[in-house]
Structure formats: structure tokens, C-alpha cells
Design a protein around this motif. Structure first.
Motif, short mmCIF file in Angstrom:
data_model
loop_
_atom_site.label_atom_id
_atom_site.label_comp_id
_atom_site.label_asym_id
_atom_site.label_seq_id
_atom_site.Cartn_x
_atom_site.Cartn_y
_atom_site.Cartn_z
N GLU A 5 -19.58 -13.63 5.37
CA GLU A 5 -20.09 -12.31 5.01
C GLU A 5 -21.09 -11.80 6.05
O GLU A 5 -21.08 -10.63 6.43
N ARG A 6 -21.97 -12.71 6.50
CA ARG A 6 -22.96 -12.31 7.51
C ARG A 6 -22.28 -11.92 8.82
O ARG A 6 -22.65 -10.93 9.46
N GLN A 7 -21.30 -12.69 9.22
CA GLN A 7 -20.56 -12.38 10.45
C GLN A 7 -19.88 -11.02 10.35
O GLN A 7 -19.86 -10.24 11.32
N ALA A 8 -19.34 -10.70 9.19
CA ALA A 8 -18.66 -9.42 9.00
C ALA A 8 -19.64 -8.26 9.13
O ALA A 8 -19.34 -7.23 9.75
N ILE A 9 -20.83 -8.42 8.55
CA ILE A 9 -21.86 -7.38 8.67
C ILE A 9 -22.26 -7.20 10.12
O ILE A 9 -22.34 -6.07 10.63
N LEU A 10 -22.51 -8.30 10.83
CA LEU A 10 -22.96 -8.21 12.21
C LEU A 10 -21.88 -7.63 13.12
O LEU A 10 -22.18 -6.86 14.04
N ARG A 11 -20.63 -7.97 12.87
CA ARG A 11 -19.55 -7.38 13.68
C ARG A 11 -19.53 -5.86 13.52
O ARG A 11 -19.26 -5.13 14.47
N ARG A 12 -19.82 -5.38 12.33
CA ARG A 12 -19.88 -3.94 12.09
C ARG A 12 -21.14 -3.34 12.74
O ARG A 12 -21.09 -2.27 13.34
N TRP A 13 -22.24 -4.04 12.63
CA TRP A 13 -23.51 -3.53 13.15
C TRP A 13 -23.53 -3.40 14.67
O TRP A 13 -24.22 -2.52 15.21
#
Length: 300
Positions: A5-13
């Protein structure tokens, strides 16, 4: 929050503006240039129009595509001597033209009003704003400015060229947009793109935290400045986005501990101004709050 989940947020950010947003931003610059070039008061006047800020430096985040554009008067030059003795002014030419800061601002506002009727506001203290229009262009901030030089030696062999902005109230503002662009590009290259990606990540985090009501709004440039001060080897460390960004937050937090609360060595990306200086729009406390809230949001 787990790692996936954290990786998904950072990829978007870390994502830059989309091609669609980039087209709108480019169109905004062309339209402002067209408005200024067509205005009769500027016939024969030397000026320079250029993008600055996040758009120019490719640190703006996706879905946050406003554009900052400077209209810089080159008819007169403002200058200062920094840490050195100013030589005698005898024989130094002085500007005796008509372009005062209020007049320069007024004519730019008139030119933009003619191009964008009903969509321009000059009520801001620094920038003249143009509203977003029908998805074809983003919000635009047009900043009236003048040529500026900082001399670091009395013989003028050491000098730095930039821009000087005169708000409607308060003290003038000196910026060094070309130095920011050049140094940021170099650091991004040294860090394999991590510098600008993590600058976008911290800006995105601030956007989310403000939307959630966790922290107060901070200038976008502040987040870029914070990441600028992170050492290259920290930016390039970590096996993935999550580990890398965690290392960045740890480095920032350690640099902002209570015993180091007033930093005197951190710089803005231009390398010519200290980050925490008198009159700055931010404090070390703002940085600590942002870093801690980002850490907690990502559940490290």
C-alpha cells in the motif's frame, strides 16, 4: 498500512505532470507571452518572459499544474554588493527611464486584462493571477520583476544574476531562477532522478496532509528546498521507493532535532540564499511538523 500500500501511494506521489497537463502548462506560457508582446506600451522595451517555479523545474506534482511566469524588465538593473565594499558610484550610469515597479505592474495587468477579459486579478500582493479556463489552461501566476545582480566582489568579477520583485507592500524579493534550474538539474542527474521524484513525493504528502486538516498549508517551494538539502547518497539509498523515502525522512528529522533547531547551513536550491533566514515564509518547526506527519501518514 503495509509495504504494498505504501509503495502504491509513493508511486502516485512521485509522478510528474501528465502529457495533457504539460500541454496546458506550455499553452499558458505561450498565451502570456502573446499578451505581453501585443501590448503597445511594451513596443521597443527590453523584457524577458520565462517560466519559473515547479513547472520550470519539473518538480510539480500530478493534478497540481499551476504555472508561475515571470515578466522581467531589462531596461533597468537593480544591484547590491554582498559582503564587500561598493566602489565609488562616480561615473556609474543611472536609470532615468519611466519604468517604476508600480508602472511595470500596472501595464502588465492591463496587457493581461486585454488578453483574458474578466479572468485576471491584480489583488494579490506579488503575482497577477489568471484563472484556469475550460480545462485548456491551468491557473497562472504572472510575476512582474526586474533584472538584478548580486556582486560578491568590489571589482564585480564575482556576480550572480537573478530577478527582483517588488510586492505591493513589504520588502522586495530576490530570486535566482536560472541557478535553481541548473543546480536542480545537476542534482537530479547525480541521484538518478531521485531528487525531483522525492521533491514531488514530499509536496504530495503536504497536499494530502493539508487536505486532511493535519497541518497548515506550506509553500510548495519549501518542500523542494528540504529535499535539496538531503545528501545525494541518502537520496540514492534504499532498495525501493518506500525504503528510500524513509531514509530521506529520517535524515531530515535528525537534521531538525531540538539541539539543531535553528539551521544556519541549509540552502535554497539556488545555492545563494539560506533556507531559514529572517523573513522566510517557513520555520524549522514547520519542517519538523511536516516530516513527522508524513512519517505517521505512511505508517513507517
Amino acid at each position: 498500512m503495509n509495504l504494498v500500500e505504501r509503495q502504491a501511494i509513493l508511486r502516485r506521489w512521485v509522478m510528474p505532470s501528465s502529457d495533457y497537463e504539460k500541454d496546458k502548462q506550455d499553452r499558458a506560457l505561450r498565451m502570456v507571452k502573446s499578451a505581453i508582446d501585443a501590448w503597445p506600451a511594451f513596443n521597443g522595451v527590453a523584457y524577458h518572459i520565462y517560466a519559473k517555479g515547479s513547472y520550470a523545474n519539473n518538480t510539480n506534482v500530478r493534478l497540481d499544474s499551476d504555472v508561475d511566469i515571470a515578466v522581467q524588465n531589462r531596461e533597468c538593473l537593480y544591484y547590491e554588493y554582498n559582503g564587500c565594499e561598493q566602489p565609488s558610484s562616480e561615473g556609474t550610469p543611472t536609470y532615468d527611464g519611466d519604468w517604476t515597479p508600480p508602472l511595470w505592474r500596472a501595464e502588465i495587468l492591463a496587457a493581461l486584462d486585454a488578453k483574458f477579459p474578466g479572468e485576471v486579478s491584480g489583488s494579490g500582493g506579488v503575482a497577477i493571477t489568471i484563472d484556469e479556463h475550460d480545462g485548456t489552461r491551468p491557473d497562472i501566476d504572472v510575476v512582474p520583476s526586474f533584472d538584478y545582480v548580486r556582486y560578491d566582489s568590489s571589482d564585480q568579477t564575482r556576480q550572480h544574476r537573478g530577478s527582483k520583485v517588488f510586492p505591493k507592500t513589504g520588502s522586495p524579493i530576490v530570486n535566482y531562477p536560472q541557478q535553481q534550474l541548473d543546480r536542480g538539474t545537476a542534482k537530479n542527474g547525480r541521484t538518478n532522478g531521485r531528487y525531483k521524484r522525492f521533491a514531488r513525493a514530499l509536496k504530495s504528502a503536504e497536499n494530502q496532509l493539508v487536505a486532511d486538516g493535519t497541518i497548515s498549508d506550506l509553500p510548495s517551494y519549501f518542500m523542494e528546498c528540504l529535499i535539496w538539502n538531503v545528501q545525494d547518497e541518502i537520496l540514492t539509498g534504499g532498495s525501493d521507493l518506500s525504503a528510500g523515502f524513509k531514509s530521506v525522512l529520517v535524515w531530515l528529522w535528525n537534521g531538525l532535532k531540538e539541539e539543531n533547531y535553528v539551521r544556519t547551513d541549509w540552502e535554497e536550491p539556488n545555492g545563494l540564499k539560506y533556507l531559514f533566514h529572517p523573513g522566510a515564509k517557513w520555520t524549522p518547526g514547520d519542517a519538523r511538523e511536516l516530516v513527522l506527519a508524513t512519517w505517521q501518514y505512511l505508517d513507517y
